[in-house]
Design an enzyme around this catalytic site. Structure first.
Site, PDB file in Angstrom:
ATOM      1  N   CYS A 102      22.320   0.879  15.362  1.00 28.22           N
ATOM      2  CA  CYS A 102      22.660  -0.465  14.902  1.00 28.22           C
ATOM      3  C   CYS A 102      23.392  -1.267  15.974  1.00 28.22           C
ATOM      4  CB  CYS A 102      23.497  -0.400  13.627  1.00 28.22           C
ATOM      5  SG  CYS A 102      22.541   0.064  12.157  1.00 28.22           S
ATOM      6  N   CYS A 158      26.383   2.657  13.508  1.00 29.97           N
ATOM      7  CA  CYS A 158      25.815   3.758  14.301  1.00 29.97           C
ATOM      8  C   CYS A 158      25.306   3.266  15.649  1.00 29.97           C
ATOM      9  CB  CYS A 158      24.689   4.444  13.525  1.00 29.97           C
ATOM     10  SG  CYS A 158      23.183   3.435  13.348  1.00 29.97           S
ATOM     11  N   CYS A 214       8.666  -6.090   3.711  1.00 30.23           N
ATOM     12  CA  CYS A 214       7.956  -4.959   4.319  1.00 30.23           C
ATOM     13  C   CYS A 214       6.786  -5.406   5.182  1.00 30.23           C
ATOM     14  CB  CYS A 214       7.491  -3.971   3.247  1.00 30.23           C
ATOM     15  SG  CYS A 214       6.617  -2.529   3.926  1.00 30.23           S
ATOM     16  N   ARG A 244      17.905   4.746   7.635  1.00 32.00           N
ATOM     17  CA  ARG A 244      16.487   4.629   7.960  1.00 32.00           C
ATOM     18  C   ARG A 244      15.652   5.188   6.812  1.00 32.00           C
ATOM     19  NH1 ARG A 244      15.266   8.209  13.223  1.00 32.00           N
ATOM     20  NH2 ARG A 244      17.089   7.033  13.926  1.00 32.00           N
ATOM     21  N   ARG A 296      -1.608  -9.431  -0.942  1.00 29.08           N
ATOM     22  CA  ARG A 296      -0.360  -9.241  -1.670  1.00 29.08           C
ATOM     23  C   ARG A 296      -0.491  -9.870  -3.050  1.00 29.08           C
ATOM     24  NH1 ARG A 296       0.472  -5.762   1.132  1.00 29.08           N
ATOM     25  NH2 ARG A 296       2.346  -5.161   2.270  1.00 29.08           N
ATOM     26  N   CYS A 318      23.485  -0.176   8.970  1.00 25.23           N
ATOM     27  CA  CYS A 318      24.890   0.100   8.632  1.00 25.23           C
ATOM     28  C   CYS A 318      25.843  -0.677   9.526  1.00 25.23           C
ATOM     29  CB  CYS A 318      25.172   1.592   8.725  1.00 25.23           C
ATOM     30  SG  CYS A 318      25.232   2.248  10.425  1.00 25.23           S
ATOM     31  N   CYS A 372      18.433   2.696  12.033  1.00 25.30           N
ATOM     32  CA  CYS A 372      19.772   3.088  11.574  1.00 25.30           C
ATOM     33  C   CYS A 372      19.827   4.576  11.222  1.00 25.30           C
ATOM     34  CB  CYS A 372      20.147   2.253  10.361  1.00 25.30           C
ATOM     35  SG  CYS A 372      21.730   2.667   9.621  1.00 25.30           S
ATOM     36  N   GLU A 424       9.052  -4.375  -1.993  1.00 25.53           N
ATOM     37  CA  GLU A 424       8.986  -5.756  -1.501  1.00 25.53           C
ATOM     38  C   GLU A 424       9.446  -6.654  -2.638  1.00 25.53           C
ATOM     39  OE1 GLU A 424       5.347  -5.845   1.776  1.00 25.53           O
ATOM     40  OE2 GLU A 424       5.116  -6.875  -0.117  1.00 25.53           O
ATOM     41  N   HIS A 466       0.819  -1.208   0.000  1.00 24.18           N
ATOM     42  CA  HIS A 466       0.000   0.000   0.000  1.00 24.18           C
ATOM     43  C   HIS A 466       0.858   1.265   0.000  1.00 24.18           C
ATOM     44  CE1 HIS A 466      -2.856   3.072   1.462  1.00 24.18           C
ATOM     45  NE2 HIS A 466      -3.707   2.379   0.744  1.00 24.18           N
ATOM     46  N   THR A 467       2.062   1.179   0.561  1.00 22.00           N
ATOM     47  CA  THR A 467       2.953   2.345   0.570  1.00 22.00           C
ATOM     48  C   THR A 467       3.302   2.772  -0.851  1.00 22.00           C
ATOM     49  OG1 THR A 467       3.865   1.636   2.691  1.00 22.00           O
ATOM     50  CG2 THR A 467       5.141   3.249   1.450  1.00 22.00           C
TER      51      THR A 467
END
Length: 380
Positions: free
Chosen positions: A106, A103, A178, A118, A373, A100, A114, A71, A49-50
């Site tokens: 992470c 950081c 996702c 992100r 899906r 990564c 991240c 996806e 949906h995104t």
């Protein structure tokens, strides 16, 4: 080393030229991967949906032309400078957020957000040089979520690539990129219901059903599905939902209905709609003393969450989650193994499949509410 390594690859991609208009299958050039990048051949992708939300360009800054999709499952074609843990031939899932491994997020056992990788919905270029890897006759075509899987080949930052078991069927595990992981992880990693507990799931779309699957796997005794669309209720029973409630069927707030039906409230709730009223109901329906509510849905930017402070003082807990609290490179391969060991079911989430040339049908199915899906086969 693949024969195409270091060269521009010409392939087919579904390009969105403008908001809300059907995607067009075009011949695109895909540049070689640069430092810390991976070029992969996409074998299967699915529609989330995104993708539809940003394709419609409602409520955010439009960025076109663009290649959507996030996806997917594929195989590494070549790697850029500095990539040591992936090689051509590896089976992989590209992920819309990254790890990564350097950081503070992470290195934290608690966070998967991240700092470098992100999710960024506005960025349409690669991090290393601010350029796109896609073009048509020299004209840049923008990336989406750093993945752009509606293309036969794509380039992704190595930190957003999960190396998985090569035996795993990519046409099934691609949905882990996702939606499934977001909902399932919200339940098992964040809500953490005990065996025999009662769980309420608000919103019975794909993410909500994945959250329900998480409750089923955790051994919940009652899984209450809450949705305004009664047409979703029968399907929800296949995902572990034991009973369904439509708030429109009651003349009082649904949280009151749930509290009365569960002798004081559910042990855990997971909200998967983005509706602020659903978020408040999900929090206020959990039991005092130990109840935990987890928010998954993304609200409108001007929404405000309002509840009486006594609800917190009475020892209810409110949490939020991002991508089910999974670290992409570390954790998603483990979820693939759960599927391979038959601990989770993915097939029931896949309701349709189409060829790449029919990709616009996938949009039709989702917008008409017919699919959870839809798998898009790239090699057909």
């Amino acid at each position: 080393m693949s024969s195409t390594a270091g060269q521009v690859i010409r392939c087919k991609a579904a390009v969105a030229w403008e908001a809300g208009k059907p995607l067009v299958i075009e011949q695109v050039e895909v540049a070689p991967p640069q430092k810390d990048e991976v070029r992969m051949k996409i074998l299967f992708t699915s529609l989330c949906h995104t993708d539809v939300y940003f394709w419609e360009a409602k409520g955010q800054t439009p960025l076109f032309p663009r290649i959507f999709g996030h996806e997917a499952g594929g195989i590494v074609e070549s790697v850029g400078e500095g990539v040591t843990d992936l090689a051509p031939g590896d089976h992989v899932l590209p992920i819309f957020t990254g790890e990564c491994k350097e950081c503070r997020h992470c290195k934290s056992k608690e966070s998967n957000m991240c700092e470098l990788l992100r999710i960024n919905t506005d960025r349409g270029v690669m991090l290393s040089d601010g350029q796109t890897r896609f073009s048509i006759n020299g004209k840049p075509i923008y990336h989406f979520l750093g993945t752009s899987t509606f293309s036969e080949y794509t380039v992704v930052h190595v930190g957003c690539v999960a190396k998985i078991n090569p035996v795993a069927p990519l046409d099934k595990v691609c949905v882990l990129s996702c939606g499934f992981s977001t909902g399932f992880g919200a339940t098992v990693n964040v809500a953490k219901p005990d065996k025999g507990s009662m769980v309420a799931i608000f919103g019975l779309g794909a993410v909500g059903l994945a959250a329900a699957e998480g409750a089923r796997v955790a051994g919940a005794s009652r899984v209450i599905g809450v949705d305004l669309n009664p047409n979703r209720f029968d399907l929800a029973k296949k995902f572990g939902v034991t009973e369904c409630i439509n708030p429109k069927d009651h003349d009082r707030p649904v949280q009151q209905v749930i509290v009365e039906a569960t002798n004081g409230g559910v042990d855990r709730s997971v909200e998967c709609t983005g509706s602020i009223s659903a978020m408040i109901s999900a929090f206020e329906c959990v039991h005092d003393g130990w109840g935990v509510c987890v928010l998954v849905g993304v609200p409108n930017k001007d929404d405000a969450f309002k509840t009486h402070p006594i609800n917190f003082l009475n020892e209810r807990t409110l949490k939020g989650t991002f991508y089910g609290n999974y670290k992409p490179r570390t954790d998603i391969p483990k979820v693939v193994e759960m599927y391979m060991n038959k601990e989770v079911e993915l097939e029931k989430f896949i309701t349709h499949d189409v060829s790449f040339e029919e990709i616009n049908k996938a949009f039709d199915y989702m917008m008409q509410g017919e699919s959870l899906r839809c798998i898009i086969r790239m090699d057909s």
